[in-house]
Design a protein around this motif. Structure first.
Motif, mmCIF file in Angstrom:
data_model
loop_
_atom_site.group_PDB
_atom_site.id
_atom_site.type_symbol
_atom_site.label_atom_id
_atom_site.label_comp_id
_atom_site.label_asym_id
_atom_site.label_seq_id
_atom_site.Cartn_x
_atom_site.Cartn_y
_atom_site.Cartn_z
ATOM 1 N N ASP A 37 77.988 15.188 124.684
ATOM 2 C CA ASP A 37 79.038 15.888 125.423
ATOM 3 C C ASP A 37 78.494 16.722 126.577
ATOM 4 N N THR A 38 77.231 17.093 126.506
ATOM 5 C CA THR A 38 76.637 17.883 127.577
ATOM 6 C C THR A 38 76.471 17.045 128.843
ATOM 7 N N PHE A 39 75.987 15.840 128.682
ATOM 8 C CA PHE A 39 75.732 14.970 129.829
ATOM 9 C C PHE A 39 76.766 13.847 129.970
ATOM 10 N N HIS A 106 86.466 11.246 129.222
ATOM 11 C CA HIS A 106 86.054 11.574 127.857
ATOM 12 C C HIS A 106 87.168 12.293 127.104
ATOM 13 N N GLN A 107 87.803 13.262 127.754
ATOM 14 C CA GLN A 107 88.879 14.000 127.094
ATOM 15 C C GLN A 107 90.049 13.072 126.752
ATOM 16 N N SER A 137 71.546 19.073 123.725
ATOM 17 C CA SER A 137 72.917 18.733 124.068
ATOM 18 C C SER A 137 73.833 18.981 122.880
ATOM 19 N N ALA A 138 75.126 19.009 123.172
ATOM 20 C CA ALA A 138 76.144 19.021 122.131
ATOM 21 C C ALA A 138 76.603 17.577 121.955
ATOM 22 N N TYR A 139 76.872 17.185 120.729
ATOM 23 C CA TYR A 139 77.236 15.808 120.433
ATOM 24 C C TYR A 139 78.548 15.745 119.680
ATOM 25 N N THR A 140 79.227 14.632 119.805
ATOM 26 C CA THR A 140 80.402 14.343 118.999
ATOM 27 C C THR A 140 80.194 12.993 118.335
ATOM 28 N N LEU A 141 80.454 12.953 117.044
ATOM 29 C CA LEU A 141 80.411 11.720 116.263
ATOM 30 C C LEU A 141 81.847 11.328 115.939
#
Length: 165
Positions: A37-39, A106-107, A137-141
Motif C-alpha cells: 500500500d505504500t508504493f 486501488h481504493q 511498507s504497509a501491506y494488505t492481504l
C-alpha cells in the motif's frame, strides 16, 4: 521489492496474518491479492496477473465517455469512480490513451472486493525481509476460498457501477 514475502504481521498484535482458509502465513492458493500500500504495487496473488484486465475496463469506458461527453462532468454512484473520472477529465486523453490515478484505482478495487465479501487484512511489516529506514511498507492481504471467482465478482461489480446500475 517485487518478491512475495514470507508473511505479513498484524500491526496491532504483532502476529502473522494467516490465511483464513488454510492457516498458511504466506502465499497460498487462497491469496487473491497482496498489495504494497505504500508504493501501490500488486505483489502477489491471483489478481496480480489480472491488473491489466481491471484497468482496461476502466480505461475503455473513460475513453468512450471522453469522446461522447467532451470531458463534461459525469456522475457515478461510486466515489472512487467519480474521483477517477474527475482526474481523467482534467488530464484528457491522447487518442485511446489515458492516465489513471493509482491511489483511486486501488481504493476502487478494495471497495469492490469488500462489497463482494473478500477477506481483507491490512497488515504491517513484512516478515522475511531486512529493510532499512524508509524501506518498509504497509501491506494488505486479501484472501478468498476461490480467488478467480472473487476477482470475477469484483470485475462484474465494476462493470455494473460503470454502467450506472
Amino acid at each position: 521489492m517485487n518478491q512475495i514475502p514470507l508473511g505479513v504481521m498484524d500491526e496491532d498484535s504483532g502476529e502473522l496474518i494467516l490465511c483464513p482458509f488454510c492457516d498458511s502465513p504466506n502465499h497460498c492458493e487462497h491469496l487473491l491479492l497482496l498489495v504494497d500500500d505504500t508504493f501501490l504495487t500488486w505483489i502477489g496473488g491471483y489478481a496480480k496477473d489480472q491488473m491489466s484486465e481491471f484497468t482496461t475496463v476502466i480505461k475503455e469506458h473513460f475513453v468512450a465517455r471522453l469522446k461522447d461527453s467532451g470531458g463534461k462532468n459525469i456522475s457515478y454512484s461510486c466515489e472512487f469512480l467519480e474521483e477517477l473520472w474527475s482526474l481523467v477529465a482534467d488530464h484528457g486523453s491522447e487518442g485511446d490513451s489515458i492516465w489513471l490515478d493509482d491511489t483511486a484505482v486501488h481504493q476502487l478495487l478494495y471497495e469492490l472486493l469488500e462489497h463482494a465479501d473478500a477477506e481483507q487484512y491490512p497488515g504491517g511489516p513484512v516478515v522475511g525481509y531486512e529493510s532499512g529506514p524508509g524501506m518498509s511498507s504497509a501491506y494488505t492481504l486479501i484472501h478468498d476460498r476461490c480467488p478467480k471467482t472473487m476477482f470475477s465478482k469484483a470485475l462484474s461489480l465494476l462493470k455494473e457501477r460503470i454502467s450506472g446500475q
